[in-house]
Design a protein around this motif. Structure first.
Motif, PDB file in Angstrom:
ATOM      1  N   ASP A 265       3.007  -2.551   8.539  1.00 36.25           N
ATOM      2  CA  ASP A 265       4.312  -1.902   8.667  1.00 36.25           C
ATOM      3  C   ASP A 265       4.643  -1.606  10.126  1.00 36.25           C
ATOM      4  O   ASP A 265       3.744  -1.541  10.991  1.00 36.25           O
ATOM      5  CB  ASP A 265       4.430  -0.646   7.809  1.00 36.25           C
TER       6      ASP A 265
ATOM      7  N   LEU B  85       4.076  -6.473   6.107  1.00 36.34           N
ATOM      8  CA  LEU B  85       5.049  -5.485   5.624  1.00 36.34           C
ATOM      9  C   LEU B  85       4.811  -5.148   4.155  1.00 36.34           C
ATOM     10  O   LEU B  85       4.652  -6.044   3.322  1.00 36.34           O
ATOM     11  CB  LEU B  85       6.472  -6.023   5.788  1.00 36.34           C
ATOM     12  N   THR B  86       4.823  -3.845   3.839  1.00 31.81           N
ATOM     13  CA  THR B  86       4.741  -3.422   2.439  1.00 31.81           C
ATOM     14  C   THR B  86       6.107  -3.518   1.767  1.00 31.81           C
ATOM     15  O   THR B  86       6.224  -3.931   0.623  1.00 31.81           O
ATOM     16  CB  THR B  86       4.218  -1.983   2.309  1.00 31.81           C
TER      17      THR B  86
ATOM     18  N   GLY C  78       5.683 -10.939   4.671  1.00 35.43           N
ATOM     19  CA  GLY C  78       6.036 -10.081   3.548  1.00 35.43           C
ATOM     20  C   GLY C  78       6.541 -10.930   2.398  1.00 35.43           C
ATOM     21  O   GLY C  78       6.739 -12.147   2.544  1.00 35.43           O
TER      22      GLY C  78
ATOM     23  N   THR D  38      11.276  -8.707   0.222  1.00 29.74           N
ATOM     24  CA  THR D  38      11.069  -7.743   1.307  1.00 29.74           C
ATOM     25  C   THR D  38      11.661  -8.264   2.609  1.00 29.74           C
ATOM     26  O   THR D  38      12.325  -7.519   3.340  1.00 29.74           O
ATOM     27  CB  THR D  38       9.573  -7.421   1.477  1.00 29.74           C
TER      28      THR D  38
ATOM     29  N   THR E  91      -0.536  -9.146  -1.495  1.00 23.37           N
ATOM     30  CA  THR E  91       0.359  -8.052  -1.875  1.00 23.37           C
ATOM     31  C   THR E  91       0.372  -7.936  -3.393  1.00 23.37           C
ATOM     32  O   THR E  91       0.112  -8.900  -4.106  1.00 23.37           O
ATOM     33  CB  THR E  91       1.788  -8.312  -1.380  1.00 23.37           C
TER      34      THR E  91
END
Length: 456
Positions: A32, A62-63, A87, A91, A159
């Protein structure tokens, strides 16, 4: 044994600015890259160079796309970052929208401050420009959810779906066979638009958000409250202004109001959606139907029921519209965006109701309204607050304490270290105490810019 140096560059002792730097034997990583929001002391940190060398970073993972998790990316690029930003596809779509919209707002506010002379900076500068945002977006590279991505011989990540907003995930990062889990923002177990979050099954080192670590969401009759407010606005021929986050919150509010109309619980009152960013996010819901629970048929019917504003000219036409009406406008914490123009015109009108529908960080105008301020500073001037201010906390997209504990209970091991991030001090400490009681875990609350060495 190898070591990983983790530096907490944000979301440490506060809910904003999420960014974590991991120095490993093989790669330099960041999880992030958000900007600080809220009190002035935090916002000023955005302008300070990071205590790391951005030129040496290989990847940013990136979350999800919220500004407090992605909004520093253009500054990182300005500091020399040339790696990849990874990501999920939704996202990256959300992040692209947010960065472009944010850049436009930064440019407009700087221009307005310079022309009207209400900034102490001469000249006032945008935090980043649209050109810098577009240069950042060129570094985006999408990954498939749930699939492991190899970054180097001994480092891989994946993820997993996390609710909260469309595209949001938590990250499992394997470094020399040790698993680092970054929760990102964890969604609700029950949400009108999103499925429940997946849960991690193993974590050697766990980094978990604590936004609502000290409380559970109240059980509110959301439909009943919204229906009551609509009736009240019609009776007093006023305006219901709902400051809203552009991603997920705006769409869920649209859905709830549309369902109330379908069930004949509210009349066909004019509903205006004034959030350029939110309008663009709607298209992401259309583009990625597998990431939410709303059918395309429902999506089109909902959008057709409301007036979606596309220009600033239409904003002023809406303001001049004498009918009782509902206006949903960004931003959710009243830190910027179109909602400021509506509040400037209506905050001192007694027939106005301002409905806050989510978390309000310290130092934001939303927090001031929530705490009963008698005046509000907008565009360099103070306006008396005569409007009625209400709060619906149960609409938050964050898991509460019960939800956070539920998310953690799927773990099959005891983490070696647990780090609590993304929370205000009282929430962090309460959740630390709760985790010690429930699991007897080794929990640490990091300070901003603290570096910790972990063995892998």
């Amino acid at each position: 044994m190898n070591t990983v140096k983790v530096t907490f560059l944000g979301a440490s002792g506060t809910v904003t600015g999420s960014k974590f730097h991991l120095g490993t034997p093989e790669l330099d990583l960041m999880v992030d890259c958000g900007m600080f929001q809220g009190i002035k002391a935090l916002r000023e940190r955005n302008w300070e160079p990071l205590p790391i060398d951005a030129r040496k970073l290989d990847y940013v993972l990136l979350t999800h796309g919220h500004l407090d998790h992605t909004g520093y990316l253009p500054r990182l690029v300005k500091e020399g970052f040339k790696g990849k930003i990874l990501g999920t596809s939704p996202t990256l779509a959300i992040t692209s929208i947010i960065l472009k919209d944010s850049a436009k707002i930064h440019e407009e506010e700087a221009e307005k401050a310079n022309s009207e002379g209400y900034s102490k900076h001469r000249p006032a500068l945008p935090f980043y420009t649209l050109e810098e945002a577009e240069r950042t977006i060129a570094l985006f590279s999408s990954i498939e959810n749930k699939e492991w991505v190899t970054l180097s011989p001994n480092i891989k990540f994946r993820t997993q779906y996390n609710g909260h907003i469309i595209g949001a995930t938590f990250i499992e990062l394997d470094i020399f066979r040790k698993r680092f889990v970054f929760s990102g923002d964890i969604g609700r177990m029950k949400d009108v638009l999103l499925a429940p979050p997946e849960r991690p099954e193993w974590a050697d080192y766990l980094f978990v958000e604590s936004t609502y670590g000290n409380k559970n969401h109240p059980k509110e009759d959301v439909e009943g409250i919204l229906a009551h407010l609509v009736k009240k606005i019609i009776d007093q021929r006023g305006t219901l202004i709902i400051p809203s986050f552009a991603v997920e919150r705006l769409q869920s509010l649209m859905y709830r109001l549309w369902m109330l109309y379908k069930k004949n619980k509210i009349p066909n009152i004019p509903i205006f959606i004034d959030s350029p960013m939110g309008n663009n996010v709607l298209s992401v819901f259309e583009q990625f139907p597998d990431w939410h629970e709303l059918s395309l048929k429902e999506y089109h019917a909902m959008c057709g029921h409301m007036t979606i504003i596309s220009s600033y000219k239409e904003t002023w036409e809406t303001i001049d519209d004498p009918r009782p009406k509902i206006v949903i406008a960004g931003s959710g914490m009243v830190t910027g965006g179109r909602v400021l123009t509506y509040l400037q015109q209506f905050i001192d009108v007694e027939s106005t109701i301002v409905l806050l529908v989510g978390y309000q960080a310290e130092g934001t105008r939303g927090k001031q309204l929530l705490e009963g301020a008698f005046e509000l500073k907008l565009f360099g001037k103070y306006y008396p607050i005569k409007a009625e201010v209400m709060h619906l906390e149960s609409l938050s997209a964050h898991a509460d304490q019960t939800g956070l504990l539920h998310w953690l209970k799927e773990l099959k091991n005891t983490p070696e270290r647990v780090f609590l991030v993304h929370g205000e001090p009282t929430s962090l400490d309460a959740f630390r105490t709760k985790l010690n009681y429930e699991f007897n875990w080794n929990v640490h609350i990091p300070n901003l810019y603290e570096t910790i060495e972990l063995m892998v």
